[in-house]
Scaffold this motif. Structure first.
Motif, mmCIF file in Angstrom:
data_model
loop_
_atom_site.group_PDB
_atom_site.id
_atom_site.type_symbol
_atom_site.label_atom_id
_atom_site.label_comp_id
_atom_site.label_asym_id
_atom_site.label_seq_id
_atom_site.Cartn_x
_atom_site.Cartn_y
_atom_site.Cartn_z
ATOM 1 N N UNK A 12 0.837 -1.193 0.000
ATOM 2 C CA UNK A 12 0.000 0.000 0.000
ATOM 3 C C UNK A 12 0.872 1.243 0.000
ATOM 4 N N UNK A 13 0.389 2.254 -0.723
ATOM 5 C CA UNK A 13 1.033 3.564 -0.724
ATOM 6 C C UNK A 13 0.035 4.598 -0.231
ATOM 7 N N UNK A 14 0.533 5.560 0.498
ATOM 8 C CA UNK A 14 -0.239 6.746 0.846
ATOM 9 C C UNK A 14 0.429 7.921 0.142
ATOM 10 N N UNK A 15 -0.274 8.529 -0.778
ATOM 11 C CA UNK A 15 0.259 9.688 -1.499
ATOM 12 C C UNK A 15 -0.346 10.924 -0.855
ATOM 13 N N UNK A 16 0.518 11.746 -0.277
ATOM 14 C CA UNK A 16 0.054 12.871 0.523
ATOM 15 C C UNK A 16 0.712 14.164 0.070
ATOM 16 N N UNK A 17 0.165 15.292 0.577
ATOM 17 C CA UNK A 17 0.681 16.622 0.245
ATOM 18 C C UNK A 17 0.635 16.857 -1.267
ATOM 19 N N UNK A 18 -0.533 16.591 -1.841
ATOM 20 C CA UNK A 18 -0.718 16.727 -3.291
ATOM 21 C C UNK A 18 -2.068 17.381 -3.593
ATOM 22 N N UNK A 19 -2.204 17.830 -4.818
ATOM 23 C CA UNK A 19 -3.489 18.254 -5.360
ATOM 24 C C UNK A 19 -3.917 17.195 -6.371
ATOM 25 N N UNK A 20 -5.051 16.587 -6.139
ATOM 26 C CA UNK A 20 -5.473 15.422 -6.916
ATOM 27 C C UNK A 20 -6.371 15.867 -8.070
ATOM 28 N N UNK A 21 -5.950 15.542 -9.301
ATOM 29 C CA UNK A 21 -6.751 15.881 -10.470
ATOM 30 C C UNK A 21 -7.659 14.701 -10.801
ATOM 31 N N UNK A 22 -8.941 14.867 -10.515
ATOM 32 C CA UNK A 22 -9.936 13.833 -10.812
ATOM 33 C C UNK A 22 -10.634 14.163 -12.132
ATOM 34 N N UNK A 23 -11.668 13.399 -12.471
ATOM 35 C CA UNK A 23 -12.412 13.668 -13.694
ATOM 36 C C UNK A 23 -13.200 14.974 -13.600
ATOM 37 N N UNK A 24 -13.539 15.398 -12.370
ATOM 38 C CA UNK A 24 -14.418 16.556 -12.201
ATOM 39 C C UNK A 24 -13.712 17.799 -11.683
ATOM 40 N N UNK A 25 -12.662 17.639 -10.875
ATOM 41 C CA UNK A 25 -12.096 18.809 -10.206
ATOM 42 C C UNK A 25 -10.686 18.516 -9.696
ATOM 43 N N UNK A 26 -10.108 19.532 -9.056
ATOM 44 C CA UNK A 26 -8.815 19.384 -8.391
ATOM 45 C C UNK A 26 -9.068 19.386 -6.894
ATOM 46 N N UNK A 27 -8.757 18.282 -6.228
ATOM 47 C CA UNK A 27 -9.001 18.137 -4.796
ATOM 48 C C UNK A 27 -7.775 18.560 -4.000
ATOM 49 N N UNK A 28 -7.984 19.407 -3.028
ATOM 50 C CA UNK A 28 -6.910 19.761 -2.102
ATOM 51 C C UNK A 28 -7.315 19.309 -0.710
ATOM 52 N N UNK A 29 -6.309 19.009 0.111
ATOM 53 C CA UNK A 29 -6.597 18.552 1.470
ATOM 54 C C UNK A 29 -6.988 17.087 1.538
#
Length: 412
Positions: A12-29
């Motif tokens: 398992x990996x935990x990817x943290x301190x990032x802005x996640x680009x999904x199909x709908x938006x950019x998730x922060x936090x």
């Protein structure tokens, strides 16, 4: 530096301190959790209840994005033949190419090899039928063995090449073809509808006079091509085997109608804005080259990718011949032209996945999908760099840009 994940039965990996680009938006936090080969879940940053032995990847405030899916690139030809008559070992070429591709964020590559009969370019041994056949087998064998990225074969079939029809059908039946495009590079239509562009191209490859070029044009315009029934037979076989079909250099509505009657769902490099728009209206995916974005236009004087993307007439960007172009085209479109970053990333991930019917597994960041992921940071002058690549949930590459002594850390 290439990092191989642990061989434990579960990782398992935990990817943290990032802005996640999904199909709908950019998730922060939010953090991204990867288990084995899948995206397990997206959770609020610092969420509990996770396994103690997971590996943490700190994205330094950068973006985590889907891996790039490149459905048209002949870069393997450059790696195998760095000079026109110089052929390197093919197995080495594939292995060294995938190391470069993963560093450019390309996690799925459709190697686009041409089944040409002849052309007026200087002879390229890499395009000889026997060499193309070797590569087809090698691409298939590499993907079935140890590999860094997904290797696929895009068969680019020139419609005057009668000799290769039976072999092409054989490759389709053997499941060695994952994308098929019909091409016609004869002068006076398609990419070379402007005969001056064609003449200039021939002169750049050969020392010939105008009279000789006129004869070349007449010869190519008169050559016999496979019949529409012959194309339909190949296309039907492709469809039976779940292979997406593309047309190449569409320049008229009649041609769009023809290729759609064959079952084509992709229009590669439509020549004009009008044809790109018509192709989309007909439900075809439209594709342009990422180098076109960086260069500010087509090297053949055809459609401007930037103008077509702004007009919403292009769905997909491919690297064509220059793998770094995908990353930099995305950020050029966002930063220079103000396009929405979520939408722009779809040009190199979700949309090509849809075009080749792979979007149920890859192409976006979504719980349950394959974990093909990139971490993208910026260094000096907001230059985008890929600092981590995961393919099938395995960390394939991690890159660190050291701080410059006495200077502020320039990463995001």
């Amino acid at each position: 530096m290439f990092v191989i994940a642990s061989k434990r039965s579960t990782h398992m990996y935990l990817i943290t301190n990032v802005r996640i680009i999904t199909e709908e938006s950019i998730l922060t936090g939010y953090d991204l959790v990867v288990k084995d080969d899948r995206i397990l879940k997206i959770i609020p940053e610092g969420g509990d209840g996770l396994a103690n032995d997971l590996q943490v990847i700190n994205g330094a405030g950068g973006y985590v994005t889907p891996g790039f899916i490149d459905i048209h690139s002949d870069y393997i030809e450059t790696m195998a033949a760095p000079r026109p008559t110089c052929l390197m070992d093919f197995d080495m070429s594939v292995r060294e190419t995938e190391k470069q591709l993963v560093s450019h964020g390309i996690t799925t590559m459709f190697h686009s090899l041409s089944l040409f009969k002849d052309s007026e370019y200087k002879r390229k041994p890499i395009r000889d039928p026997e060499n193309v056949r070797k590569f087809i087998d090698l691409i298939d064998r590499t993907h079935r063995g140890q590999h860094l990225i997904r290797h696929r074969f895009h068969a680019r079939f020139e419609i005057d090449n009668f000799k290769e029809v039976d072999r092409l059908k054989g490759y389709i039946k053997e499941k060695k073809v994952q994308l098929l495009s019909f091409m016609d590079h004869s002068p006076g239509q398609g990419q070379y509808r402007n005969l001056k562009v064609y003449s200039d191209m021939v002169k750049s490859y050969n020392d010939v006079d105008d009279e000789s070029i006129v004869k070349m044009i007449a010869r190519h315009q008169a050559k016999e091509k496979i019949t529409i029934d012959g194309m339909k037979e190949i296309a039907e076989l492709a469809r039976e085997n779940g292979i997406a079909i593309a047309s190449h250099d569409d320049d008229t509505v009649d041609k769009l109608d023809l290729v759609q009657s064959l079952g084509a769902t992709i229009s590669e490099f439509p020549i004009t804005m009008e044809i790109a728009q018509k192709a989309r209206e007909k439900g075809l995916f439209t594709m342009a080259g990422a180098p076109n974005v960086l260069l500010g236009g087509s090297h053949s004087g055809n459609l401007s990718a930037v103008e077509a993307i702004i007009a919403n007439n292009i769905d997909i960007l491919c690297s064509d011949y220059y793998p770094p172009a995908l990353l930099h085209a995305v950020f050029t479109l966002h930063e220079k032209y103000g396009l929405n970053l979520v939408d722009v990333f779809k040009l190199v991930s979700l949309n090509p996945a849809k075009a080749v019917d792979m979007d149920r597994e890859i192409g976006s960041i979504k719980e349950g999908k394959k974990a093909d992921l990139l971490i993208i940071e910026t260094i000096e002058n907001d230059f985008p760099v890929i600092t981590a690549v995961l393919v099938n949930g395995t960390l394939m590459q991690r890159t660190h840009y050291p701080k410059v002594p006495g200077r502020k850390d320039s990463r995001i």
